[in-house]
Design a protein around this motif. Sequence first.
Motif, mmCIF file in Angstrom:
data_model
loop_
_atom_site.group_PDB
_atom_site.id
_atom_site.type_symbol
_atom_site.label_atom_id
_atom_site.label_comp_id
_atom_site.label_asym_id
_atom_site.label_seq_id
_atom_site.Cartn_x
_atom_site.Cartn_y
_atom_site.Cartn_z
ATOM 1 N N PRO A 22 -1.836 -1.025 -6.901
ATOM 2 C CA PRO A 22 -0.493 -1.165 -7.121
ATOM 3 C C PRO A 22 0.292 -2.008 -6.273
ATOM 4 C CG PRO A 22 -0.773 0.846 -6.267
ATOM 5 C CD PRO A 22 -2.314 0.438 -6.553
ATOM 6 N N ALA A 23 1.454 -2.915 -7.572
ATOM 7 C CA ALA A 23 1.941 -3.306 -6.446
ATOM 8 C C ALA A 23 2.824 -3.343 -5.019
ATOM 9 C CB ALA A 23 3.573 -4.597 -7.254
ATOM 10 N N VAL A 24 2.999 -3.539 -3.973
ATOM 11 C CA VAL A 24 3.468 -2.561 -2.909
ATOM 12 C C VAL A 24 4.724 -3.079 -3.733
ATOM 13 C CG1 VAL A 24 4.970 -2.933 -0.664
ATOM 14 C CG2 VAL A 24 2.167 -3.990 -1.376
ATOM 15 N N GLY A 25 5.591 -1.766 -3.483
ATOM 16 C CA GLY A 25 7.240 -1.925 -3.673
ATOM 17 C C GLY A 25 7.385 -1.245 -5.273
ATOM 18 N N VAL A 33 1.283 -14.448 -11.335
ATOM 19 C CA VAL A 33 1.714 -15.438 -10.516
ATOM 20 C C VAL A 33 1.586 -16.660 -9.838
ATOM 21 C CG1 VAL A 33 3.824 -15.412 -8.260
ATOM 22 C CG2 VAL A 33 3.752 -12.979 -10.378
ATOM 23 N N ILE A 34 2.045 -17.615 -10.554
ATOM 24 C CA ILE A 34 1.387 -19.137 -10.005
ATOM 25 C C ILE A 34 2.528 -19.347 -9.197
ATOM 26 C CG2 ILE A 34 1.169 -21.110 -11.131
ATOM 27 C CD1 ILE A 34 -0.869 -18.758 -12.195
ATOM 28 N N GLU A 50 -2.147 -9.084 -10.888
ATOM 29 C CA GLU A 50 -1.119 -8.200 -10.516
ATOM 30 C C GLU A 50 -1.043 -7.534 -8.978
ATOM 31 O OE1 GLU A 50 0.001 -3.628 -12.961
ATOM 32 O OE2 GLU A 50 -0.943 -5.323 -13.809
ATOM 33 N N GLY A 51 -0.636 -6.771 -8.625
ATOM 34 C CA GLY A 51 -1.254 -6.264 -6.803
ATOM 35 C C GLY A 51 -0.066 -6.586 -5.996
ATOM 36 N N PHE A 52 -0.064 -7.725 -5.797
ATOM 37 C CA PHE A 52 0.455 -8.200 -4.622
ATOM 38 C C PHE A 52 2.464 -8.786 -4.614
ATOM 39 C CE2 PHE A 52 -3.354 -11.013 -5.854
ATOM 40 C CZ PHE A 52 -4.492 -10.377 -4.579
ATOM 41 N N ASP A 53 2.820 -8.135 -3.813
ATOM 42 C CA ASP A 53 4.104 -8.552 -3.268
ATOM 43 C C ASP A 53 4.938 -9.551 -2.801
ATOM 44 O OD1 ASP A 53 3.457 -7.969 -1.307
ATOM 45 O OD2 ASP A 53 4.610 -6.282 -0.109
ATOM 46 N N ARG A 59 2.614 -14.415 2.601
ATOM 47 C CA ARG A 59 1.237 -14.571 4.076
ATOM 48 C C ARG A 59 -0.039 -16.007 3.397
ATOM 49 N NH1 ARG A 59 3.006 -9.949 4.444
ATOM 50 N NH2 ARG A 59 1.318 -9.075 3.728
ATOM 51 N N ALA A 60 0.111 -14.851 1.727
ATOM 52 C CA ALA A 60 -1.294 -16.013 1.192
ATOM 53 C C ALA A 60 -0.610 -17.639 1.457
ATOM 54 C CB ALA A 60 -1.623 -15.976 0.231
ATOM 55 N N ARG A 61 0.217 -18.086 1.458
ATOM 56 C CA ARG A 61 0.060 -19.560 0.862
ATOM 57 C C ARG A 61 0.242 -19.962 1.729
ATOM 58 N NH1 ARG A 61 5.235 -22.379 -2.446
ATOM 59 N NH2 ARG A 61 5.341 -24.519 -1.628
#
Length: 309
Positions: A22-25, A33-34, A50-53, A59-61
């Motif tokens: 599940p996506a956080v929130g 998302v691109i 799907e799954g990353f808030d 943080r990943a960027r």
Amino acid sequence: MPSTRADRRRMLMRLGAALAVPAVGGAVRAAPVIVELQGGGARLELQFAEGFDAALRQRARVWVERSVAAIVGYFGRFPVPDVELLMQPVAGGGVRGGTAFSHPAPYVRLRLGVDTSSAQFDDDWVLVHEMVHLGVPRVPRRQSWLHEGLATYVEGIARTRAGQMSAATLWHAMQRDMPQGQPQGGDEGLDHTPTWGRTYWGGALFCLLADVQIRRRSGARLGLEHALRGVLAAGGSYAVAWPLPRILEVGDAAIGQTTLAELYALTKDCPAPIDLAALWADLGVVERGGTVELRGDAPLAAVRRAIAG
């Protein structure tokens, strides 16, 4: 493997749903998302299933930008002009693995825990490892040791030069892990012994020996990275397949030596064990109670400093 960018985006949609993370929130997305980045003369497209808030995507960027900086510092530029990074969610935290692909154009698939912290991203080596693959032509399967060995060897050096880890940490890890690349019973040389240890750490040991010898012959002015930059300049990246001898020939020509070809001739068809204790002593890498002391008065201290910055 998915053959187009649209195919890969559809694959991410399926994977995000199938993994049921599940996506956080509680946010739900029907499409990846691109996020687009520019770095080292390249365009990077981050595709988040799907799954990353939003906070984790940020943080990943930062993690991707740090990894790109390490790669650019080593190769002089990003190895390919356009690459996709496909982020798949898994439960928990940490970077759980990655794989580089070449068809139809280079892209990297990564498995990220949805709870990955900034500290976990900072400690990661996986993305830099996979990005190193992008800077070297594909080789026949029996010579995968060159690809995996280069990625294993270069990732720590690139991160150290970028200030992302200390030189002591780098050399301690090398001293600890390089023995896994030594030939064992029944070894027939790098081209004929496709074990895990010889593929990853045997290849890394080849790279270390090449780097040391290149720098000794050049008075520490040149190193393995200059040979690899020559390969890139000649059109050699993960987008193309070259015979291994061609990679070594082009790399040698770039540095005005024959070090790579000579070392390959010595190691491809026979075990060729290395006296690592003598090598560490020459480089000034001395084990001290679970860590290392880097000695400035060792015979090859200048070579060691040139390797890691």
